[in-house]
Design an enzyme around this catalytic site. Sequence first.
Site, PDB file in Angstrom:
ATOM      1  N   LYS A   1       0.837  -1.198   0.000  1.00 46.88           N
ATOM      2  CA  LYS A   1       0.000   0.000   0.000  1.00 46.88           C
ATOM      3  C   LYS A   1       0.875   1.251   0.000  1.00 46.88           C
ATOM      4  O   LYS A   1       0.381   2.356  -0.214  1.00 46.88           O
ATOM      5  CB  LYS A   1      -0.927  -0.007   1.215  1.00 46.88           C
ATOM      6  CG  LYS A   1      -1.986  -1.102   1.154  1.00 46.88           C
ATOM      7  CD  LYS A   1      -2.974  -1.004   2.311  1.00 46.88           C
ATOM      8  CE  LYS A   1      -4.063  -2.052   2.205  1.00 46.88           C
ATOM      9  NZ  LYS A   1      -5.044  -1.974   3.318  1.00 46.88           N
TER      10      LYS A   1
ATOM     11  N   GLY B   1      -3.349  -0.690 -14.072  1.00 50.01           N
ATOM     12  CA  GLY B   1      -4.770  -0.530 -14.318  1.00 50.01           C
ATOM     13  C   GLY B   1      -5.369   0.682 -13.641  1.00 50.01           C
ATOM     14  O   GLY B   1      -6.593   0.853 -13.654  1.00 50.01           O
TER      15      GLY B   1
ATOM     16  N   THR C   1      -6.537   4.390 -13.349  1.00 44.40           N
ATOM     17  CA  THR C   1      -6.931   5.431 -14.301  1.00 44.40           C
ATOM     18  C   THR C   1      -6.875   6.797 -13.622  1.00 44.40           C
ATOM     19  O   THR C   1      -6.665   6.908 -12.421  1.00 44.40           O
ATOM     20  CB  THR C   1      -8.354   5.161 -14.832  1.00 44.40           C
ATOM     21  OG1 THR C   1      -9.275   5.152 -13.726  1.00 44.40           O
ATOM     22  CG2 THR C   1      -8.428   3.820 -15.542  1.00 44.40           C
TER      23      THR C   1
ATOM     24  N   GLY D   1      -3.745  -0.535 -19.120  1.00 45.55           N
ATOM     25  CA  GLY D   1      -5.080  -0.910 -19.550  1.00 45.55           C
ATOM     26  C   GLY D   1      -6.112  -0.107 -18.780  1.00 45.55           C
ATOM     27  O   GLY D   1      -6.126  -0.141 -17.549  1.00 45.55           O
ATOM     28  N   SER D   2      -6.958   0.617 -19.496  1.00 47.91           N
ATOM     29  CA  SER D   2      -8.058   1.287 -18.804  1.00 47.91           C
ATOM     30  C   SER D   2      -9.057   0.261 -18.296  1.00 47.91           C
ATOM     31  O   SER D   2      -9.823   0.520 -17.367  1.00 47.91           O
ATOM     32  CB  SER D   2      -8.757   2.276 -19.740  1.00 47.91           C
ATOM     33  OG  SER D   2      -9.305   1.606 -20.863  1.00 47.91           O
ATOM     34  N   ASN D   3      -9.014  -0.939 -18.900  1.00 44.58           N
ATOM     35  CA  ASN D   3      -9.888  -2.031 -18.482  1.00 44.58           C
ATOM     36  C   ASN D   3      -9.285  -3.329 -19.005  1.00 44.58           C
ATOM     37  O   ASN D   3      -8.997  -3.443 -20.194  1.00 44.58           O
ATOM     38  CB  ASN D   3     -11.299  -1.821 -19.043  1.00 44.58           C
ATOM     39  CG  ASN D   3     -12.323  -2.702 -18.378  1.00 44.58           C
ATOM     40  OD1 ASN D   3     -12.144  -3.906 -18.275  1.00 44.58           O
ATOM     41  ND2 ASN D   3     -13.408  -2.096 -17.932  1.00 44.58           N
TER      42      ASN D   3
ATOM     43  N   HIS E   1     -20.554   3.601 -12.455  1.00 49.12           N
ATOM     44  CA  HIS E   1     -19.622   2.914 -11.559  1.00 49.12           C
ATOM     45  C   HIS E   1     -20.053   3.090 -10.109  1.00 49.12           C
ATOM     46  O   HIS E   1     -20.879   3.944  -9.792  1.00 49.12           O
ATOM     47  CB  HIS E   1     -18.194   3.443 -11.721  1.00 49.12           C
ATOM     48  CG  HIS E   1     -17.490   2.862 -12.910  1.00 49.12           C
ATOM     49  ND1 HIS E   1     -17.595   3.417 -14.164  1.00 49.12           N
ATOM     50  CD2 HIS E   1     -16.694   1.769 -13.043  1.00 49.12           C
ATOM     51  CE1 HIS E   1     -16.878   2.704 -15.018  1.00 49.12           C
ATOM     52  NE2 HIS E   1     -16.326   1.699 -14.362  1.00 49.12           N
ATOM     53  N   HIS E   2     -19.421   2.324  -9.247  1.00 48.48           N
ATOM     54  CA  HIS E   2     -19.670   2.395  -7.805  1.00 48.48           C
ATOM     55  C   HIS E   2     -19.286   3.768  -7.247  1.00 48.48           C
ATOM     56  O   HIS E   2     -18.488   4.507  -7.842  1.00 48.48           O
ATOM     57  CB  HIS E   2     -18.881   1.301  -7.084  1.00 48.48           C
ATOM     58  CG  HIS E   2     -17.421   1.298  -7.441  1.00 48.48           C
ATOM     59  ND1 HIS E   2     -16.498   2.092  -6.800  1.00 48.48           N
ATOM     60  CD2 HIS E   2     -16.735   0.614  -8.382  1.00 48.48           C
ATOM     61  CE1 HIS E   2     -15.296   1.890  -7.320  1.00 48.48           C
ATOM     62  NE2 HIS E   2     -15.411   0.988  -8.294  1.00 48.48           N
TER      63      HIS E   2
ATOM     64  N   LYS F   1     -15.480   5.184  -6.754  1.00 46.14           N
ATOM     65  CA  LYS F   1     -14.549   5.475  -7.844  1.00 46.14           C
ATOM     66  C   LYS F   1     -14.112   6.933  -7.795  1.00 46.14           C
ATOM     67  O   LYS F   1     -14.937   7.839  -7.691  1.00 46.14           O
ATOM     68  CB  LYS F   1     -15.188   5.154  -9.197  1.00 46.14           C
ATOM     69  CG  LYS F   1     -14.217   5.280 -10.365  1.00 46.14           C
ATOM     70  CD  LYS F   1     -14.769   4.637 -11.614  1.00 46.14           C
ATOM     71  CE  LYS F   1     -13.789   4.776 -12.782  1.00 46.14           C
ATOM     72  NZ  LYS F   1     -12.488   4.149 -12.512  1.00 46.14           N
TER      73      LYS F   1
ATOM     74  N   THR G   1     -12.098   3.672 -18.927  1.00 45.56           N
ATOM     75  CA  THR G   1     -12.709   2.876 -19.988  1.00 45.56           C
ATOM     76  C   THR G   1     -13.534   3.757 -20.914  1.00 45.56           C
ATOM     77  O   THR G   1     -13.473   3.630 -22.140  1.00 45.56           O
ATOM     78  CB  THR G   1     -13.589   1.774 -19.378  1.00 45.56           C
ATOM     79  OG1 THR G   1     -12.782   0.954 -18.530  1.00 45.56           O
ATOM     80  CG2 THR G   1     -14.225   0.914 -20.455  1.00 45.56           C
TER      81      THR G   1
END
Length: 233
Positions: free
Chosen positions: A31, A71, A73, A96-98, A131-132, A135, A142
């Site tokens: 972390k 991953g 963003t 990767g955005s997704n 999204h949740h 975020k 994405t």
Amino acid sequence: MRIALVGYGKMGKIIDEIAQKRGHEVVARLKETPTAENLNHPDVVIEFSLPEVAFDNVKACLENNIPVICGTTGWLEKRVEIEKIAVENNTAFLYGSNFSLGVNLFFALNEKLADLMKNVVEYSCQLEEIHHIHKKDAPSGTAISIAEGIFKHNKKFDAWKLDETKDNQLGIFAIREDEVPGTHSVFYRSEVDEIEIKHTAFNRNGFALGAVVAAEWIKDKKGNFEMKDVLGL
């Protein structure tokens, strides 16, 4: 493989479980900022953290000659700088955005539809992502990738904006709702009908599996890559 996880939230924990099921050893679960010592000599790093720390995390790993799958963003204004660092250190970087297989197929479908629609002036275009509520960035990475796929084929648009499409700016509605893992839609609307393509994720497992598959693929490679390279799209 020896895999280090940088960022150990919900995604990190699912990646941990899937990596071990696929026979890999997870040698660090961080972390904090990665260093040569706390990374514990991995073959590859998988980085899912927060926008404000992603650049420093990735930079530290690449400068230690460790390939990175990223991953996170919301930090991509510095992507070109990171890609330069990867080349300078003779290692590999994959953003990767997704990482979902379905989403990457959706990216290809989106580009095909954008090409079909580029000269059909009766239709306007709009994006939506849900999204949740946890975020941090909006719109999602994405959704930005989807918008960029449209830009490649429809020269009417050269930028995106939150909310309604206006002039040469492609609108993206960013909705934050409950614990939704990710839903992305592209709409083409005319006065008489609507064409919609949509991808709905049921959980985070598809994203995590794709990240591990990308980590397996990048071993011994040099340079900068995307998920479409992994999948041959």
